[in-house]
Design an enzyme around this catalytic site. Structure first.
Site, PDB file in Angstrom:
ATOM      1  N   GLY A  57       0.780  -1.281  -0.099  1.00 44.84           N
ATOM      2  CA  GLY A  57      -0.140   0.227  -0.013  1.00 44.84           C
ATOM      3  C   GLY A  57       0.810   1.218  -0.036  1.00 44.84           C
ATOM      4  O   GLY A  57       2.106   1.195   0.252  1.00 44.84           O
ATOM      5  N   CYS A  84       5.073  -5.919   1.792  1.00 43.14           N
ATOM      6  CA  CYS A  84       5.618  -4.634   1.552  1.00 43.14           C
ATOM      7  C   CYS A  84       4.982  -4.041   2.791  1.00 43.14           C
ATOM      8  O   CYS A  84       5.364  -4.192   3.876  1.00 43.14           O
ATOM      9  CB  CYS A  84       5.032  -4.328   0.281  1.00 43.14           C
ATOM     10  SG  CYS A  84       5.833  -2.501  -0.059  1.00 43.14           S
ATOM     11  N   TYR A  85       3.898  -2.816   2.502  1.00 44.05           N
ATOM     12  CA  TYR A  85       3.217  -2.246   3.706  1.00 44.05           C
ATOM     13  C   TYR A  85       2.548  -3.518   4.694  1.00 44.05           C
ATOM     14  O   TYR A  85       2.666  -3.117   5.632  1.00 44.05           O
ATOM     15  CB  TYR A  85       2.231  -1.476   3.122  1.00 44.05           C
ATOM     16  CG  TYR A  85       1.538  -0.585   4.119  1.00 44.05           C
ATOM     17  CD1 TYR A  85       1.858   0.298   4.667  1.00 44.05           C
ATOM     18  CD2 TYR A  85       0.004  -1.090   4.694  1.00 44.05           C
ATOM     19  CE1 TYR A  85       1.411   1.226   5.637  1.00 44.05           C
ATOM     20  CE2 TYR A  85      -0.460  -0.384   5.796  1.00 44.05           C
ATOM     21  CZ  TYR A  85       0.049   0.581   6.176  1.00 44.05           C
ATOM     22  OH  TYR A  85      -0.695   1.530   7.090  1.00 44.05           O
ATOM     23  N   HIS A 171       8.207  -7.714  -3.391  1.00 41.31           N
ATOM     24  CA  HIS A 171       6.874  -8.062  -3.968  1.00 41.31           C
ATOM     25  C   HIS A 171       6.985  -9.520  -4.730  1.00 41.31           C
ATOM     26  O   HIS A 171       7.538  -9.455  -6.127  1.00 41.31           O
ATOM     27  CB  HIS A 171       6.168  -6.859  -5.110  1.00 41.31           C
ATOM     28  CG  HIS A 171       5.712  -5.841  -4.423  1.00 41.31           C
ATOM     29  ND1 HIS A 171       4.572  -5.537  -3.826  1.00 41.31           N
ATOM     30  CD2 HIS A 171       6.419  -4.368  -4.144  1.00 41.31           C
ATOM     31  CE1 HIS A 171       4.411  -4.300  -3.425  1.00 41.31           C
ATOM     32  NE2 HIS A 171       5.614  -3.789  -3.477  1.00 41.31           N
ATOM     33  N   GLU A 173       4.566 -11.128  -6.004  1.00 42.64           N
ATOM     34  CA  GLU A 173       3.747 -11.277  -6.915  1.00 42.64           C
ATOM     35  C   GLU A 173       4.112 -10.950  -8.289  1.00 42.64           C
ATOM     36  O   GLU A 173       3.350 -11.317  -9.491  1.00 42.64           O
ATOM     37  CB  GLU A 173       2.359 -10.616  -6.392  1.00 42.64           C
ATOM     38  CG  GLU A 173       2.122  -9.189  -6.486  1.00 42.64           C
ATOM     39  CD  GLU A 173       2.929  -8.606  -5.244  1.00 42.64           C
ATOM     40  OE1 GLU A 173       2.591  -7.369  -4.991  1.00 42.64           O
ATOM     41  OE2 GLU A 173       3.622  -9.262  -4.325  1.00 42.64           O
ATOM     42  N   ASP A 229     -16.911 -14.405 -22.369  1.00 40.79           N
ATOM     43  CA  ASP A 229     -17.641 -14.404 -21.104  1.00 40.79           C
ATOM     44  C   ASP A 229     -19.082 -14.847 -21.108  1.00 40.79           C
ATOM     45  O   ASP A 229     -19.287 -15.722 -20.290  1.00 40.79           O
ATOM     46  CB  ASP A 229     -17.444 -13.043 -20.560  1.00 40.79           C
ATOM     47  CG  ASP A 229     -16.380 -12.331 -20.540  1.00 40.79           C
ATOM     48  OD1 ASP A 229     -15.112 -13.294 -20.562  1.00 40.79           O
ATOM     49  OD2 ASP A 229     -16.093 -11.304 -20.487  1.00 40.79           O
ATOM     50  N   LYS A 372     -10.253 -13.318 -16.959  1.00 37.27           N
ATOM     51  CA  LYS A 372     -10.491 -13.837 -18.202  1.00 37.27           C
ATOM     52  C   LYS A 372      -9.437 -14.890 -18.528  1.00 37.27           C
ATOM     53  O   LYS A 372     -10.280 -16.189 -18.971  1.00 37.27           O
ATOM     54  CB  LYS A 372      -9.879 -12.539 -18.863  1.00 37.27           C
ATOM     55  CG  LYS A 372     -10.200 -13.214 -20.548  1.00 37.27           C
ATOM     56  CD  LYS A 372     -11.571 -13.042 -21.086  1.00 37.27           C
ATOM     57  CE  LYS A 372     -11.927 -11.632 -21.153  1.00 37.27           C
ATOM     58  NZ  LYS A 372     -13.240 -11.503 -21.630  1.00 37.27           N
TER      59      LYS A 372
END
Length: 517
Positions: A57, A84-85, A171, A173, A229, A372
């Site tokens: 954040g 992180c935060y 991070h 990710e 979709d 997706k």
């Protein structure tokens, strides 16, 4: 939410990458959802998560008004990973220290692995990671082992194996962290004990069971647009309730060239679904007359969609009525439409923020928690052909939001022709799979001077917007070959005489969105 599988809750502290964290967890075949940091510990616990991840954040953990972590979370018996935060807030809540060190780290950074523990098992002594911080943890909480450090982060990772608590300053990710997925999976499997059984086949089984339980023996309408979709949503509901489903295709006159015919014939041939076609182009054009504002367009289209379905339902069921409406709403639609506590509304998707308040159906949205690429996997699992599953995404409001300005029949026809040329050339170049989608945008409020046939023209510019993406939450512009761009530009300016300029959008998302409106 699939209750029979592990659940990882990603607590969002305003991170750029909260959605990416959730995606990486799902890539490990563990189901995850994003929740706001305003949820109380008791509300989190009520969801019975297998684990919790605290996101990054923009705030400083010691700043006035900065979001904090309730220390009660760490005695709730739930494994927690701070990033992180979230790592800094976790450290402070547990009695550690975080402050500015004067050594900010942004981008690729080397960290020294001092002790691998469970979290960093198998990593090299010096690891390249992706950092983005000005504050750092300077003292780990009592009982925690410091696993790694960097120049700007004396404590860059820690863990308490007994309490199943861990955290990293970097991070994991993002793709730039070389072994980031490995670190996340160490937390998920070695620390939190997740099983990793959430797959496309389990998604189908879970949703089919949930739909059958909700619908019973009642009738269902599906809003079929022809895109991946709505096609996957329809096939999923058909798997659950069979001939209780009727699909309604609203031909609103805003589709690309040939798409209406594709929906009317190709989808029925593949699925055998009961399809009703509502020809409503005049209705939509009349409703959009004089409207240029993007949000007003989307909300107008959303309203007319629902009204069209209501009319179709009355024609199908008469006095018996139809209780349920299926939509192919995805997780990015919900996020961008402000679907969450404190979430910003980027744009109101016609099937989320554009729905009328007096909706007469109960919505069934079996893809609402999926990205997706996960929808494509479900489509393949359901047996839909690649030509349908890998079709480039197309927005529900259609070409209306690719015309910057008022939507008219003439402008739609012009854009349809230009778009068809771009798609034909992209396909001929064999780049359909590499390019996520390529919106073609008509700048109807702009005119530019050109020269064609030795004469002065005053025509419209067309924008090509080719992008690559995994989930529509972030995107980069596609580096198409110059020869391909030249062919597209030449054909459009030769064959669409009111267009005398073709330009290329080279903006990523963020800061731009994929569609212009």
């Amino acid at each position: 939410m699939p209750t029979s599988h592990d659940l990882v809750l990603v607590v969002d502290y305003g991170a750029q990458y909260a959605q990416l964290i959730a995606r990486r967890v799902r890539e490990a075949h563990v189901y995850s959802e994003i929740v706001p940091h305003t949820l109380s510990v008791s509300e989190l616990a009520a969801r019975r998560p297998t684990a919790v991840i605290l996101s990054g954040g923009p705030a400083s953990v010691y700043a006035e008004g900065a979001p904090q972590v309730d220390p009660a979370l760490f005695s709730a018996g739930v494994p927690v990973l701070g990033i992180c935060y979230g790592f800094q807030a976790m450290a402070v809540a547990l009695g550690g220290q975080a402050r500015q060190t004067g050594e900010s780290e942004f981008g690729r950074t080397g960290v020294s692995v001092r002790q691998a523990g469970a979290l960093l098992a198998g990593l090299e002594p010096t690891e390249p990671v992706w950092m983005s911080h000005g504050d750092a943890v300077t003292a780990a909480p009592a009982g925690f082992t410091t696993l790694a450090s960097s120049i700007g982060a004396p404590v860059a990772a820690f863990e308490n194996a007994e309490l199943k608590l861990a955290g990293v300053q970097w991070h994991p990710e993002v793709a730039h962290t070389v072994h980031g997925q490995q670190v996340l999976e160490h937390f998920l499997f070695d620390i939190a004990g997740c099983t990793g059984d959430w797959t496309s086949s389990s998604i189908v089984d879970d949703q089919v069971a949930a739909i059958r339980a909700e619908v019973g023996d009642r009738r269902v309408l599906c809003a079929l647009s022809g895109g991946v979709d709505s096609a996957v949503a329809a096939a999923l509901v058909q798997r659950a309730v069979g001939d209780q489903l009727t699909c309604v295709f609203v031909d609103h006159g805003l589709l690309r060239k040939g798409e209406a015919e594709q929906v009317k014939h190709d989808f029925v041939d593949v699925t055998g679904v009961d399809l009703v076609v509502a020809e409503e182009s005049e209705r939509f054009l009349a409703a959009l007359e004089g409207i240029s504002d993007p949000e007003t367009k989307r909300k107008t289209i959303g309203r007319e969609f629902i009204r069209s379905f209501e009319d179709a339902a009355r024609g199908i069921a008469g006095d018996k009525g139809i209780d349920f409406l299926v939509q192919g709403t995805l997780y990015p639609d919900v996020v961008e439409s402000g679907g969450g506590d404190g979430a910003a509304t980027i744009k109101s998707h016609h099937n989320v923020g554009g729905l009328p308040e007096d909706l007469q159906f109960t919505l069934i949205e079996p893809l609402r928690t999926l990205f997706k690429d996960e929808v494509r996997a479900v489509g393949t699992e359901l047996g839909l052909p690649d030509s349908m599953v890998w079709r480039q995404p197309f927005p529900g409001p259609g070409l209306a939001i690719r015309i910057i300005g008022e939507v008219t029949r003439e402008r739609l026809d012009l854009l349809r022709d230009a778009d068809a040329i771009a798609r034909e050339e992209l396909s001929a170049a064999g780049l359909d799979r590499q390019v996520w989608q390529m919106p073609v945008v008509l700048l109807a409020q702009v005119r530019s001077v050109g020269v064609q046939g030795d004469g002065r023209t005053y025509g419209y510019p067309i924008v090509l917007r080719p992008v690559t993406s995994e989930d529509a939450m972030t995107a980069d512009w596609s580096r198409l070959p110059y020869e391909l761009l030249e062919r597209i530009s030449t054909r459009i300016t030769n064959e669409c005489r009111q267009i005398n300029r073709v330009v290329l959008d080279v903006t990523s998302k963020p800061p731009a969105t994929i569609e212009w409106e």
